[in-house]
Design an enzyme around this catalytic site. Sequence first.
Site, short mmCIF file in Angstrom:
data_model
loop_
_atom_site.label_atom_id
_atom_site.label_comp_id
_atom_site.label_asym_id
_atom_site.label_seq_id
_atom_site.Cartn_x
_atom_site.Cartn_y
_atom_site.Cartn_z
N TYR A 61 -119.56 -10.30 -25.97
CA TYR A 61 -120.33 -8.93 -26.71
C TYR A 61 -120.19 -8.33 -28.49
O TYR A 61 -121.39 -7.32 -27.78
CB TYR A 61 -118.66 -8.67 -25.87
CG TYR A 61 -118.73 -8.08 -24.45
CD1 TYR A 61 -119.77 -7.74 -23.41
CD2 TYR A 61 -117.57 -9.15 -24.26
CE1 TYR A 61 -119.46 -8.18 -22.16
CE2 TYR A 61 -117.60 -9.20 -22.51
CZ TYR A 61 -117.85 -8.63 -21.95
OH TYR A 61 -117.87 -8.97 -20.41
N SER A 81 -124.84 -15.48 -20.98
CA SER A 81 -124.08 -14.56 -22.77
C SER A 81 -122.99 -13.56 -21.35
O SER A 81 -122.39 -14.63 -19.81
CB SER A 81 -125.05 -12.59 -22.11
OG SER A 81 -124.85 -12.58 -20.47
N ASP A 82 -121.65 -12.76 -21.80
CA ASP A 82 -120.68 -12.76 -21.68
C ASP A 82 -121.63 -11.63 -20.12
O ASP A 82 -122.75 -10.57 -20.68
CB ASP A 82 -119.07 -12.08 -22.02
CG ASP A 82 -118.22 -12.38 -21.70
OD1 ASP A 82 -118.07 -12.18 -20.72
OD2 ASP A 82 -117.53 -12.09 -22.32
N CYS A 83 -120.26 -11.23 -19.31
CA CYS A 83 -120.98 -10.43 -17.99
C CYS A 83 -121.41 -8.92 -19.10
O CYS A 83 -120.46 -8.21 -19.43
CB CYS A 83 -119.78 -10.15 -17.37
SG CYS A 83 -120.06 -11.56 -16.01
N ALA A 95 -123.20 -7.89 -21.32
CA ALA A 95 -123.48 -8.54 -22.87
C ALA A 95 -124.80 -7.92 -23.36
O ALA A 95 -125.14 -7.49 -24.24
CB ALA A 95 -122.82 -9.39 -23.57
#
Length: 908
Positions: free
Chosen positions: A376, A410-412, A414
Amino acid sequence: MRSFTSLTTLCGLSLVTLPSALAQNDSFVCTGINAANTFNASTTYLGCWTDDTVRTLNGPQINIAQNDPQVCANACGYRGYNISAVEYTTQCFCGTAINPVAQKLSESNCTYVCPGNPAQVCGGTYVMNIYEINNPNPNPPPVESKRSPVCQTNPFCANKACDTSLTQSERIAALLSQLTVREKADNLVDSAAGVDRLGLPPYEWWSEALHGVASSPGVTFNSPNGSNFSYATSFPTPILMGAAFDDPLIYSVASVVGKEARAFANYAQSGYDFWTPNINTFLDPRWGRGLEVPTEDSFHAQSYVSNLIPGLQGGLQNTDYKQIIATCKHYAVYDVETNRNGQNYDPTQQDLGEYYLKPFKTCVRDVNVGSIMCSYNAVDGVPACASEYLLQDVLRDEWGFTEPYRYVTSDCAAVQNIWQPHNFTSSEAAAAAVALNAGTDTNCGSSYLQLNISVANNWTTVAQMDKSLTRLYNALFTVGYFDGQPEYDGLSFADVSTPAAQATAYQAAWEGMTLLKNDGTLPLKTSYGSVAMVGPWANATTQMQGNYQGVAPYLNGPLTAAKAQWANVVYAQGTAINSTNSTGFAAALAAAQGADVIIYLGGIDVSIESEGHDRSTISWPGNQLDLVQQLSALGKPLVVVQFGGGQVDDSALLNNTKVNSLVWGGYPGQDGGYALIDVLVAKVPIAGRLTTTQYPANYINEVSLFDPDLRPSNSSPGRTYQWYNQEPVLPFGYGLHYTDFEVTWCTPPKSSYSIGSLVGASPPPYHGYGGSSTNATKSNDASPWTTISAWIGNAGDLSSDYVGLVFLKTANAGPAPYPNKWLASYARLHGLASGAAEELHFTLNLNALARANSDGDLVIYPGDYEMLIDYDSRLTFNFTLTGQATTIDSLVKQQASYNYTVPVQPQP
């Protein structure tokens, strides 16, 4: 011989021309017909309903990138269900009845916009819009319990992508050539839509398995518990497993998790890829996710992941035929939850090369991890998922993350965060473009659904989308998604929670438990007349799993195990984890007053530390210490067991002579209760070591939560045991035993080494337990240096394990300031009998000798060094390195500028 009966039913239907070489078995008939395409559900709206811990609908969950009520109803209705529900934008649920526990809510609770139709609403977080399907399919397709390779499903089987006379690259290119820009965007998100008109099914990329297969959008646990795929082995969280300092154990745990995860995938209970492990280091003691990682030490994290990844994926060299795809996260410089979506960090290049990047380098360069998750936060002003420096210069160009099947997720949310709150771009579509261009291949969230806008504005290209989709589809080929995979396709629920897996979960729990204080009260007798179990962890069950947990086959807590050990056990909670209410004290004191021994079980849990929630204090929470103080005044033998991932300041307990013993138990998983009680009575030995420094409570007032610098300064006493310049409460590596050990050199290092002789041209061998590495072509920091050994003698009365820790230190080699010491190797002896001695071997690589210069390059410097055995330096040896300082691993430098296709605003 193929039966003609199945073919006669196709008379009158328009059949497609099939490729000559199909990825199919002899019993499958490829018709190229998509019956689901024509189903149109008629619905009646039933309102907004809760969907909490107990599921509201009893059918499957389907994740649809372009979800809306009609699309969801069509999917459920075709399958024969009479109820559908939309939730959390992309989630579609099917069922036959609404669970009576669900409650109907005001419409104001369902507010999320549907990605497939912005004019409609798709539920919310744990709330759903429910629809009755008036015309469910009276002849639904059969429910297939086992997932079929997609090239053995209609109508996709007829697609050129299934023509095995073509190369894999040609097959993927053939598929991509058939997709529109919108369809490509729909398949670059975690809830990949597939392509309905072609028969390519949806695929959910978000599956979790941190310490066992875990509940997540891609993972489904059936009910009731005991039915097939209703549970998976639940191991301790990584912070406790790291404390075992036992690399073969980590490989064994990972092998079980990987096998069970593949079994779930084979039966469509999960995806084939899993977003594990979390390999960030536990830098700040306040971090809410510290329980998810093994250690604060970068070398320890490297060794841990060297064994974890091959175990998960099915071996070091099985890159084209994996058991599952593992994902090392979160890349990079992520170890704080507070403002995690918008925070920028400016670490020094020295700290990047020496600390933050090392575990990820090992994942990528040395053990072939399949994917990486970008984090993030921003690094040097650029959000990590938009950082061409991190994703291209370092990851792909420097570390070689270039195989066609390796991808970045990606992170959620992000990618959305690149726009807001980072404000790096002026729109979400622009954020999607810079992330894709930087090398983020798939987006957890919905931002990539706007890539058609990005392409139309010339911010990115279809070719860039194809590059990422090609990586993703190549990855799915490695796990047999398209053609099947004989090596792993046979795994089933019979391979889940086997007796061997259960034994490994129990072993992983007790091996990590750590003795912090003992005056001889431990081990406890097995013959007490009465035992008092007091505290908010005494009757723990789900608490033992921490977070990112799945459904366990059983949860044997401390109280259950205590009752199995002693005939008379009295339980009183006394107080909650973080409570100031003392009304339960009286019952706890009464229970303790009548007992022969008191066991207090408390500390912290996920109500104190969790994802999205950093701790505001590192003291014991609530009034727990008040209760322990009153219990200690009773004059009974008192054992305190401290649970939780992050350490708390134990000064009051260590200084109280009436607190006889103190044990740290982490989050011990499904069999944590028996592991603990067996440790307390010495059925199994206690030999764990702290993997994080226990700081005094005031530490949080001395260093900013957002300070990424490790070295001490005028504004910081330094971070981790390597740099902290004050006295810790308990140091990294601390741990006592029920016996005494004598340690002497057997094979010490040489007294002098020439740097030139150490840095040769031979590649580094892999020292883990999953095979042999052939990635490197010349010596680097993973290349071997030497093997040493020490004699370990058990001078006490009880058999015990022993963890040997090897540290190095210097006061003149390389740039000042100099670290206190650093971990260079470790190994664990098992079951050393009383009076016996055994040789313990330690392998050291060149990483042990390397320090980072100001550019982040790892350099071996001439000078004087000291080797130390154990946290208390019970054995030492001095040696010298001679010759010229030599760089063995370079950190690529950041470019002066990067050419973005949209205006960007780097963060200060």
